[in-house]
Design a protein around this motif. Structure first.
Motif, PDB file in Angstrom:
ATOM      1  N   HIS A  74      45.166  35.434  39.420  1.00  0.00           N
ATOM      2  CA  HIS A  74      43.720  35.466  39.203  1.00  0.00           C
ATOM      3  C   HIS A  74      43.056  36.643  39.921  1.00  0.00           C
ATOM      4  CE1 HIS A  74      44.113  31.640  37.259  1.00  0.00           C
ATOM      5  NE2 HIS A  74      44.667  31.105  38.337  1.00  0.00           N
ATOM      6  N   CYS A  75      43.831  37.442  40.671  1.00  0.00           N
ATOM      7  CA  CYS A  75      43.251  38.609  41.341  1.00  0.00           C
ATOM      8  C   CYS A  75      42.893  39.661  40.298  1.00  0.00           C
ATOM      9  CB  CYS A  75      44.244  39.208  42.343  1.00  0.00           C
ATOM     10  SG  CYS A  75      44.572  38.131  43.743  1.00  0.00           S
ATOM     11  N   HIS A  76      41.870  40.457  40.604  1.00  0.00           N
ATOM     12  CA  HIS A  76      41.412  41.475  39.663  1.00  0.00           C
ATOM     13  C   HIS A  76      42.522  42.508  39.399  1.00  0.00           C
ATOM     14  CE1 HIS A  76      38.684  44.082  37.516  1.00  0.00           C
ATOM     15  NE2 HIS A  76      39.089  45.093  38.262  1.00  0.00           N
TER      16      HIS A  76
ATOM     17  N   ASN B  92      48.504  44.317  40.912  1.00  0.00           N
ATOM     18  CA  ASN B  92      49.362  44.543  42.086  1.00  0.00           C
ATOM     19  C   ASN B  92      48.600  44.300  43.393  1.00  0.00           C
ATOM     20  OD1 ASN B  92      47.650  46.664  41.965  1.00  0.00           O
ATOM     21  ND2 ASN B  92      49.191  48.253  42.288  1.00  0.00           N
ATOM     22  N   CYS B  93      47.619  43.415  43.334  1.00  0.00           N
ATOM     23  CA  CYS B  93      46.784  43.124  44.501  1.00  0.00           C
ATOM     24  C   CYS B  93      47.655  42.680  45.677  1.00  0.00           C
ATOM     25  CB  CYS B  93      45.789  42.021  44.153  1.00  0.00           C
ATOM     26  SG  CYS B  93      44.636  41.639  45.477  1.00  0.00           S
ATOM     27  N   GLN B  94      47.380  43.241  46.857  1.00  0.00           N
ATOM     28  CA  GLN B  94      48.162  42.863  48.045  1.00  0.00           C
ATOM     29  C   GLN B  94      47.396  41.886  48.927  1.00  0.00           C
ATOM     30  OE1 GLN B  94      50.546  45.608  49.942  1.00  0.00           O
ATOM     31  NE2 GLN B  94      50.771  46.971  48.197  1.00  0.00           N
ATOM     32  N   HIS B  95      46.213  41.486  48.464  1.00  0.00           N
ATOM     33  CA  HIS B  95      45.393  40.499  49.169  1.00  0.00           C
ATOM     34  C   HIS B  95      45.056  40.972  50.588  1.00  0.00           C
ATOM     35  CE1 HIS B  95      47.382  38.624  45.859  1.00  0.00           C
ATOM     36  NE2 HIS B  95      48.485  38.420  46.513  1.00  0.00           N
ATOM     37  N   LEU B  96      44.699  42.252  50.700  1.00  0.00           N
ATOM     38  CA  LEU B  96      44.308  42.802  52.004  1.00  0.00           C
ATOM     39  C   LEU B  96      42.781  42.893  52.078  1.00  0.00           C
ATOM     40  CD1 LEU B  96      47.035  45.588  52.330  1.00  0.00           C
ATOM     41  CD2 LEU B  96      46.863  43.478  53.655  1.00  0.00           C
TER      42      LEU B  96
ATOM     43  N   GLY C 288      37.629  41.426  44.181  1.00  0.00           N
ATOM     44  CA  GLY C 288      38.076  40.479  43.153  1.00  0.00           C
ATOM     45  C   GLY C 288      39.384  39.810  43.503  1.00  0.00           C
ATOM     46  N   CYS C 289      39.691  39.705  44.812  1.00  0.00           N
ATOM     47  CA  CYS C 289      40.950  39.076  45.215  1.00  0.00           C
ATOM     48  C   CYS C 289      40.769  37.553  45.298  1.00  0.00           C
ATOM     49  CB  CYS C 289      41.417  39.626  46.560  1.00  0.00           C
ATOM     50  SG  CYS C 289      42.850  38.743  47.210  1.00  0.00           S
ATOM     51  N   ALA C 290      41.505  36.843  44.450  1.00  0.00           N
ATOM     52  CA  ALA C 290      41.381  35.377  44.387  1.00  0.00           C
ATOM     53  C   ALA C 290      41.908  34.720  45.658  1.00  0.00           C
ATOM     54  CB  ALA C 290      42.139  34.855  43.170  1.00  0.00           C
ATOM     55  N   VAL C 291      42.860  35.370  46.304  1.00  0.00           N
ATOM     56  CA  VAL C 291      43.449  34.801  47.525  1.00  0.00           C
ATOM     57  C   VAL C 291      42.449  34.887  48.676  1.00  0.00           C
ATOM     58  CG1 VAL C 291      45.351  34.977  49.180  1.00  0.00           C
ATOM     59  CG2 VAL C 291      45.785  35.376  46.745  1.00  0.00           C
TER      60      VAL C 291
HETATM   61 ZN   LIG Z   1      44.599  39.358  45.778  1.00  0.00          ZN
END
Ligand SMILES: [Zn+2]
Ligand SMILES: Nc1nc2c(ncn2[C@@H]2O[C@H](COP(=O)(O)OP(=O)(O)OP(=O)(O)O)[C@@H](O)[C@H]2O)c(=O)[nH]1
Ligand SMILES: [Mg+2]
Length: 296
Positions: A251-253, A256-260, A264-267
């Motif tokens: 669900h991240c925008h 390859n989102c690293q959630h940092l 738009g980061c779902a995490v």
């Molecule tokens: Zn993310």
């Protein structure tokens, strides 16, 4: 030619237990086959009595490795069915280290089991279990209550072990060796036999060692470590070890989102609401950073 399983490896020397007669043989490796490690199934020859030569290492179903300080994977044990992470009220759990053991289990495609040992130190077992293991239990990870000292819970653990190869992992002092000791009545004789076969002097738990169990399974003891680097794993393997983060990542925008700090980061959104624990996310991010630093 004989077949057997490696109980312990000391560099180029190993102790192999023969499948045919259950005797222990000291074996050396050939350069061609490479080093064998604890848990390997091997074929070996006996050019002279008591001194074997490993001729073939059978294909490993999986290999448990840690990364050394230079970023290289160091294999410790092979052919593992269950990763058992031992925890105790004392020394109190290092949560990030537990996360790392769970990532390691996932990377081997095996089920992790948390063993809460030393419950003789706690009055209320269930309360202690939720206090110490609650966050992993909520993620669906199974656990067992134990005391190596009183023998509490060992019968259930024996059922878990039947017919499987399990490894005990966990920080120093949680009671891994004590659990082995409680499960194997003739351990002193076995340790003596290992020392004699290895020719390395007294056997200690500085090397990961496999103990065959009477129930048909096998249990590996490993030395407690303070730092477990996992930089040899891929980003995907790291994320797979955090099931709650992995589940949200789609669900991240950015794909390859690293959630940092990505928009738009779902995490990150889920940590804001408490759905994902901020500690777990920080633990994951530390693994990602370490990977980027140590990757050659
Ligand atoms: Zn993310
Ligand atoms: N009260 C209590 N003490 C325990 C129990 N199991 C182990 N201990 C004690 O905890 C200490 C450490 O036990 P070990 O079995 O050596 O721990 P370990 O995990 O093998 O440690 P390393 O080999 O250093 O990684 C010893 O003093 C044990 O007697 C238990 O069930 N209850
Ligand atoms: Mg030990």
């Amino acid at each position: 030619m004989l077949s057997g399983r490696v109980l312990v490896g000391y560099g180029s020397t190993t102790v192999v237990r023969s499948d045919e007669d259950q005797q222990l043989y000291r074996c050396v490796s050939r350069r061609r086959t490479g080093r064998s490690i604890c848990g390997d199934h091997v074929r070996f020859s006996l050019p002279q009595p008591g001194e074997g030569v490993i001729e073939e290492i059978l294909p490993r179903r999986n290999t448990l490795s840690r990364t050394n300080y230079r970023g290289q994977a160091r294999p410790l044990a092979a052919n593992i069915d269950t990763v058992m992470v031992v925890l105790a009220p004392e020394p109190s759990p290092d949560a990030d280290l537990v996360d790392r053991y769970l990532v390691l289990a996932r990377s081997l495609s095996v089920k992790p089991l948390l063993l809460l040992n030393k419950l003789d130190l706690a009055a209320d077992h269930d309360a202690e279990e939720s206090r110490l293991l609650g966050e992993w239990r909520r993620l669906g990870i199974e656990s067992r209550q134990l005391s190596a000292k009183t023998g509490f819970g060992l019968d259930i653990l024996e059922q878990d072990l039947a017919g499987t190869t399990a490894i005990l992992l966990g920080q120093s002092g949680v009671g891994k060796s004590s659990l082995i000791n409680a499960l194997i009545p003739d351990l002193p004789a076995r340790t003596q036999a290992l020392s004699e076969a290895s020719g390395q002097g007294r056997h200690t738990t500085t090397e990961t060692t496999l103990y065959p169990l009477d129930c048909g399974g096998a249990l590996m003891d490993s030395p407690g470590i303070r730092i477990l680097r996992l930089a040899h794993l891929t980003q995907t393997e790291l994320e797979a070890g955090f099931s709650e983060i992995d589940a949200l990542a789609e669900h991240c925008h950015y794909r390859n989102c690293q959630h940092l700090d990505e928009p738009g980061c779902a995490v990150l959104d889920a940590t804001a609401t408490g759905e994902v624990s901020a500690r777990r996310l920080a633990s994951y991010q530390a693994l990602c950073r370490e990977r980027q630093t140590l990757q050659p």
